[in-house]
Scaffold this active site. Structure first.
Site, PDB file in Angstrom:
ATOM      1  CB  VAL A 103      -0.955   0.195   1.115  1.00 40.45           C
ATOM      2  CG1 VAL A 103      -0.353   0.075   2.639  1.00 40.45           C
ATOM      3  CG2 VAL A 103      -2.084   1.144   1.098  1.00 40.45           C
ATOM      4  N   GLY A 104       2.219   1.167   0.451  1.00 42.30           N
ATOM      5  CA  GLY A 104       3.159   2.040   0.616  1.00 42.30           C
ATOM      6  C   GLY A 104       3.585   2.344  -0.749  1.00 42.30           C
ATOM      7  N   GLY A 147      -7.013   7.334   7.815  1.00 47.66           N
ATOM      8  CA  GLY A 147      -7.200   6.863   6.671  1.00 47.66           C
ATOM      9  C   GLY A 147      -7.721   5.446   6.748  1.00 47.66           C
ATOM     10  N   PRO A 191     -10.319  17.150   9.141  1.00 46.42           N
ATOM     11  CG  PRO A 191     -11.598  18.719  10.405  1.00 46.42           C
ATOM     12  CD  PRO A 191     -10.560  18.596   9.155  1.00 46.42           C
ATOM     13  NE  ARG A 228       6.398   2.530   4.107  1.00 50.29           N
ATOM     14  CZ  ARG A 228       5.714   1.245   4.116  1.00 50.29           C
ATOM     15  NH1 ARG A 228       5.617   0.548   5.370  1.00 50.29           N
ATOM     16  NH2 ARG A 228       4.962   0.759   3.063  1.00 50.29           N
ATOM     17  CG  HIS A 253       7.490  -4.362   7.487  1.00 46.61           C
ATOM     18  ND1 HIS A 253       8.103  -3.425   6.631  1.00 46.61           N
ATOM     19  CD2 HIS A 253       6.147  -4.448   7.091  1.00 46.61           C
ATOM     20  CE1 HIS A 253       7.089  -2.628   6.225  1.00 46.61           C
ATOM     21  NE2 HIS A 253       6.067  -3.393   6.403  1.00 46.61           N
ATOM     22  CB  ILE A 254       4.648  -9.507  10.778  1.00 45.29           C
ATOM     23  CG1 ILE A 254       4.116  -8.818  12.178  1.00 45.29           C
ATOM     24  CG2 ILE A 254       5.842 -10.108  10.871  1.00 45.29           C
ATOM     25  CD1 ILE A 254       3.835 -10.111  13.119  1.00 45.29           C
ATOM     26  CB  SER A 283       0.711  -6.846   4.809  1.00 46.39           C
ATOM     27  OG  SER A 283       1.872  -7.215   4.178  1.00 46.39           O
TER      28      SER A 283
HETATM   29  C1  8YV Z   1       4.330  -4.932   2.529  1.00 45.66           C
HETATM   30  C2  8YV Z   1       4.055  -2.840   3.542  1.00 45.66           C
HETATM   31  O1  8YV Z   1       4.167  -6.160   2.794  1.00 45.66           O
HETATM   32  O2  8YV Z   1       2.040  -2.496   1.898  1.00 45.66           O
HETATM   33  C3  8YV Z   1       3.001  -1.878   2.566  1.00 45.66           C
HETATM   34  O3  8YV Z   1       3.146  -0.737   2.317  1.00 45.66           O
HETATM   35  O4  8YV Z   1       4.530  -2.081   4.373  1.00 45.66           O
HETATM   36  C4  8YV Z   1       3.815  -3.909   3.664  1.00 45.66           C
HETATM   37  O5  8YV Z   1       2.444  -4.448   3.531  1.00 45.66           O
HETATM   38  C5  8YV Z   1       5.764  -4.693   2.250  1.00 45.66           C
HETATM   39  O6  8YV Z   1       6.116  -3.346   1.996  1.00 45.66           O
HETATM   40  C6  8YV Z   1       6.272  -5.318   0.876  1.00 45.66           C
HETATM   41  O7  8YV Z   1       6.275  -4.685  -0.281  1.00 45.66           O
END
Ligand code: 8YV
Length: 319
Positions: free
Chosen positions: A81-82, A153, A178, A236, A284-285, A287
């Site tokens: 999503v980043g 969000g 808001p 992040r 960083h788990i 997702s």
């Molecule tokens: C990803 C994340 O698994 O989606 C994002 O922004 O940080 C994680 O969900 C990771 O960045 C792999 O690209």
């Protein structure tokens, strides 16, 4: 186009998405099929004649790299999503499908921190559990406390919905503006960040990384927080100034920091935050569930296919 478009994929995808990728007939898939990170030369070679790219966020796609890309490259599809990648091409990403898993991870870290799970686990592993004590290892609970959500969000809102049943008496949120509709079911109040930090017992960082949020949490913010507050970051690593966080924890400016994201990743095992008794770190788990990672992989495939065939992407970053 008379030939089949080429899609270069920088990593093996989760199993179901990988199977789908391998079954695609309308495109030619070229894949860096190793589970180790792709090197820059391998990435450069891979995109030299690709029409589409499926990649991870960690494989920063910058303008230098894009200069080496095939002139036919039409789409970058990131499995995240980043999207702190370089822009200039159509960029697909994977919002929504990871909201639940990431919000779950935020709750996990909040509970780990509030109930001193790190200390408890360490006592089990080191054999120092000892006799039952009515007064040792006591945490705190969320009943009647104030929840603060930084960034309102999808993930911030989902996090608030999950946490409210733990008994918080109110929820504050800070955002660039808001969001009354999102706030209404939670009875959440909009607050300036400093006001939120002064009042919240649990602060969850759920905002994207950008020029405004880079290093947002530094000493001046830690000084405002309650000394009993817990800070959770599943967004992040760079949103928090880690040197300042370490000082703030040492000085008792906040009670605990629970982080799913750090700078760098992986964070070295001898980093003082790793060994700090009031800092919990997960690798960083956010997702990292079967369901979510497959859904991310599938959405990234959809985006790449749409991009190479000149159709609208299912989820395109609007800049
Ligand atoms: C990803 C994340 O698994 O989606 C994002 O922004 O940080 C994680 O969900 C990771 O960045 C792999 O690209």
């Amino acid at each position: 186009m008379s030939r089949r478009p080429i899609i270069f994929v920088t990593r093996e995808l989760p199993s179901l998405a990988q199977r789908r990728l391998e079954s695609l007939a309308s495109v030619e898939i070229r894949q860096h099929n190793s589970n180790t990170a792709i090197t820059r030369p391998q990435l450069l070679a891979g995109i030299k004649d690709a029409d589409g790219l499926i990649c991870l966020l960690s494989e920063k796609i910058d303008s230098e790299l894009l200069r080496h890309a095939s002139p036919n490259l039409k789409v970058i599809s990131t499995v995240s999503v980043g999207y702190d990648h370089s822009h200039g091409l159509k960029l697909g990403y994977t919002p929504d499908v990871l909201t639940d898993a990431t919000a779950d991870t935020t709750v996990l870290l909040a509970l780990m921190a509030s109930r001193k799970a790190k200390q408890g686990l360490e006592s089990v592993h080191s054999g120092t559990w000892g006799a039952f004590s009515l007064s040792r290892g006591l945490g705190t609970q969320f009943t009647d406390k104030t929840l603060g959500i930084v960034g309102f969000g999808r993930i911030g809102v989902a996090t608030a919905h999950r946490l409210m049943p733990f008994g918080f008496k109110r929820v504050l949120y800070s955002a660039s503006r808001p969001h009354e509709e999102r706030a209404r079911p939670l009875n959440a109040q909009f607050a300036e960040l400093d006001e939120l930090l002064a009042q919240a017992d649990l602060v969850c960082v759920c905002c994207p990384l950008n020029a405004k949020t880079q290093g947002l949490f530094s000493m001046d913010k830690f000084r405002i927080m309650k000394q009993s507050a817990i800070l959770v970051n599943t967004a992040r690593g760079a949103i928090i100034n880690q040197e300042d966080l370490l000082k703030a924890l040492d000085q008792g400016l906040l009670a605990h920091a629970a982080l799913d994201v750090t700078v760098p990743e992986p964070i070295p095992k001898d980093h003082p935050l790793v060994n700090h008794e009031r800092c919990t770190i997960l690798p960083h788990i956010g997702s990292a569930t079967e369901e979510t990672r497959n859904a991310m992989g599938n959405l990234a495939i959809d985006n790449a296919l749409a991009g190479v065939f000149g159709e609208p992407l299912k989820a395109q970053v609007e800049l």
